[in-house]
Scaffold this active site. Structure first.
Site, PDB file in Angstrom:
ATOM      1  N   LYS A  74       0.846  -1.207   0.000  1.00 55.85           N
ATOM      2  CA  LYS A  74       0.000   0.000   0.000  1.00 55.85           C
ATOM      3  C   LYS A  74       0.879   1.255   0.000  1.00 55.85           C
ATOM      4  CE  LYS A  74      -3.873   1.997   2.658  1.00 55.85           C
ATOM      5  NZ  LYS A  74      -4.744   1.826   3.853  1.00 55.85           N
ATOM      6  N   SER A 149      -9.666   1.853   3.130  1.00 60.74           N
ATOM      7  CA  SER A 149      -8.859   2.630   2.222  1.00 60.74           C
ATOM      8  C   SER A 149      -7.841   1.815   1.423  1.00 60.74           C
ATOM      9  CB  SER A 149      -8.108   3.706   3.021  1.00 60.74           C
ATOM     10  OG  SER A 149      -7.215   3.099   3.929  1.00 60.74           O
ATOM     11  N   SER A 173      -9.686  -0.608   7.210  1.00 60.23           N
ATOM     12  CA  SER A 173      -9.165  -0.438   5.848  1.00 60.23           C
ATOM     13  C   SER A 173      -8.514  -1.646   5.201  1.00 60.23           C
ATOM     14  CB  SER A 173      -8.161   0.714   5.818  1.00 60.23           C
ATOM     15  OG  SER A 173      -8.863   1.915   5.728  1.00 60.23           O
TER      16      SER A 173
HETATM   17  N1  GLN Z   1     -12.978   4.205   7.009  1.00 59.52           N
HETATM   18  C1  GLN Z   1     -12.241   4.549   8.173  1.00 59.52           C
HETATM   19  C2  GLN Z   1     -11.806   5.984   8.107  1.00 59.52           C
HETATM   20  O1  GLN Z   1     -12.064   6.594   7.134  1.00 59.52           O
HETATM   21  C3  GLN Z   1     -11.053   3.626   8.333  1.00 59.52           C
HETATM   22  C4  GLN Z   1      -9.918   3.921   7.455  1.00 59.52           C
HETATM   23  C5  GLN Z   1      -8.719   3.078   7.750  1.00 59.52           C
HETATM   24  O2  GLN Z   1      -8.822   2.019   8.357  1.00 59.52           O
HETATM   25  N2  GLN Z   1      -7.551   3.586   7.363  1.00 59.52           N
HETATM   26  O3  GLN Z   1     -11.221   6.506   8.986  1.00 59.52           O
END
Ligand code: GLN
Length: 472
Positions: A74, A149, A173
């Site tokens: 990532k 994400s 994410s």
């Molecule tokens: N959807 C969550 C957020 O926007 C988690 C994102 C993540 O785990 N990086 O904060």
């Protein structure tokens, strides 16, 4: 989709070379460039690493647990010499000066890193639509979001470009994109995998883990990256037990807690039925389904979005246009340098989070929001501890319904935040969780989340493996 396990077998029998696998992965990434799964590819580095792996095998030298297999990382995890943009304009030219520990461990295991995967800007989102490099496409259900994400990592695995990729999970994410793309996503216990070299979103919640084609592949990657690291002060200083050797030897007689709050109101009927069927199959094999309750879960989203944005507002203050990243050409003095560089460099969702986080930490509001959120965090942890008194693992949906249609989350951010209802509590508590595809919902995929007590990764993956096998 070729698994890591198959590739490793073929490499050791000589049926394939690492060079051929790396070439195929790079070709696949390029042929599917419109997926936007990758921010950058490292052709030269990957081919060199692949040839070195082939040479090790040819010379009969010792090989690592992932020797010669292509993987992806990532784009918020540093890989030396490669771009690390975090999906943001503010870091569009930032080249990583060193390897994250998780990346270094992948390389030590012999893995070949083919490129960096796309993501929501600074990992803030659940749809992978906010990257400066464009939205990621879900290869299997293109009208749906790939989840976020770590959407690029999940899309790259679902496309078959690589069998495994690293993701990061602050509130879901890794698990959510895995569920949306029909692959496996595994968030280890907080502190089990070093965060050194992961660009921080919310440091008390962030964790690195694998997105993979199957549970066995996730176990292989996890075993390679887990363990203490002196570079990360929150890294757990206890031995990491490998999960692969006993992956298939777990007892069928596990007690699985089914929280009534997670299968009732607010969960789509088809999702509930699909997951129930998967749990019933485990029961038929010998598992016991136990009714448990997590009464504080309804406050988890509010607590998470206060804590995550508070920490993000502090972490992102380092992007000031002075030391690295985008610097505004319009700046006239120091203050306008900060203001213009940040306003030009950050996208709308990141700016919203910084504003929210600054607000909840500001004097006068700190006690009402931030302190309150920390208290809720404790209550959620207490609920899980109590529930684990009567079961070995807990099962919940990953998402309350089918993945959103493309564009929906951009129009309604609150609706997007609410889809995190079942994943954020594991970050608030640090517990490990895995998302396993178990069927369909709304014409796309449905993921079941299994949760274990802290550091019980082995037990967790053993059950995930049984669950997966029942579906194959
Ligand atoms: N959807 C969550 C957020 O926007 C988690 C994102 C993540 O785990 N990086 O904060």
């Amino acid at each position: 989709m070729k698994t890591l396990t198959t590739m490793l077998e073929e490499l050791s029998s000589g049926a394939v070379t690492s060079e051929a696998l790396a070439r195929a992965a790079l070709d696949c990434a390029k042929a599917n460039a419109s997926d936007n799964a990758f921010v950058s590819l490292d052709e030269e580095g990957a081919m060199e690493a692949a040839r070195a792996s082939d040479a090790r095998r040819a010379a009969g030298k010792a090989t690592g647990a992932l020797d010669g297999v292509p993987v992806a990382v990532k784009d918020n995890i540093l890989a030396k010499g490669q771009l690390c943009t975090c999906g943001s304009k503010i870091l569009e030219n930032f080249v990583a000066p060193y390897d994250a520990t998780a990346v270094a461990r992948l390389r030590e295991a012999g893995a070949v890193i083919v490129g960096k995967t796309n993501m929501d800007e600074f990992a803030m989102g659940s749809t992978s639509e906010t990257s400066a490099s464009g939205a990621v496409t879900n290869p299997r259900w293109p009208d749906r979001i790939p989840g976020g994400s770590s959407g690029g990592s999940a899309a790259a695995v679902a496309r078959g470009t690589v069998a495994a990729a690293l993701g990061s999970d602050t509130g879901g994410s890794i698990r959510q994109p895995a569920a949306c793309c029909g692959v496996v996503g595994f968030k280890p216990t907080y502190g089990r995998v070093s965060r050194w070299g992961l660009v921080a979103y919310a440091s008390s919640l962030d964790q690195i883990g694998p997105v993979a084609a199957c549970v066995e592949d996730a176990a292989r990657v996890y075993d390679a990256i887990a363990g203490h690291d002196a570079h990360d002060s929150t890294s757990a200083d206890r031995p990491a037990e490998p999960t692969l050797p006993d992956l298939k030897n777990g007892s069928a007689k596990v007690r699985i807690g089914v929280p009534r709050e997670c299968f009732g109101e607010g969960v789509d009927d088809e999702m509930r039925q699909t997951l129930q069927k998967a749990l019933d199959d485990l029961k038929a094999e010998g598992a016991e389904l136990v009714d448990v309750s997590l009464p504080s879960l309804k406050h988890a989203i509010a607590s998470y979005y206060i804590i995550a944005t508070a920490e993000a507002s502090a972490n992102l203050s380092r992007f000031d246009g002075v030391r690295y990243g985008h610097r505004s050409a319009e700046a006239k003095d120091l203050e306008s340098l900060y203001r213009k560089s940040r306003s030009e460099g950050f996208g709308a969702e990141v700016r919203r989070r910084i504003l929210l986080g600054t607000y909840v930490l500001s004097s006068g509001y700190y006690d009402a929001y931030y302190m309150q959120a920390q208290k809720v965090r404790r209550l959620v942890a207490d609920d899980f501890e109590k529930a684990f008194g009567s079961c070995d693992l807990i099962a919940t949906p990953v998402l309350p319904g089918a993945p959103m249609k493309r564009g929906q989350g951009l129009q309604d951010p609150l609706a997007m935040y609410l889809t995190d209802v079942f994943t954020v509590s594991l970050n608030l508590t640090g517990l490990p969780g895995v998302s396993v595809p178990v069927g369909t919902c709304g014409g796309s995929s449905a993921g079941l989340q299994l949760i274990a007590p802290s550091f019980e990764e082995k037990r967790l993956l053993q059950c995930a493996w049984r669950m997966e096998r029942l579906r194959l």
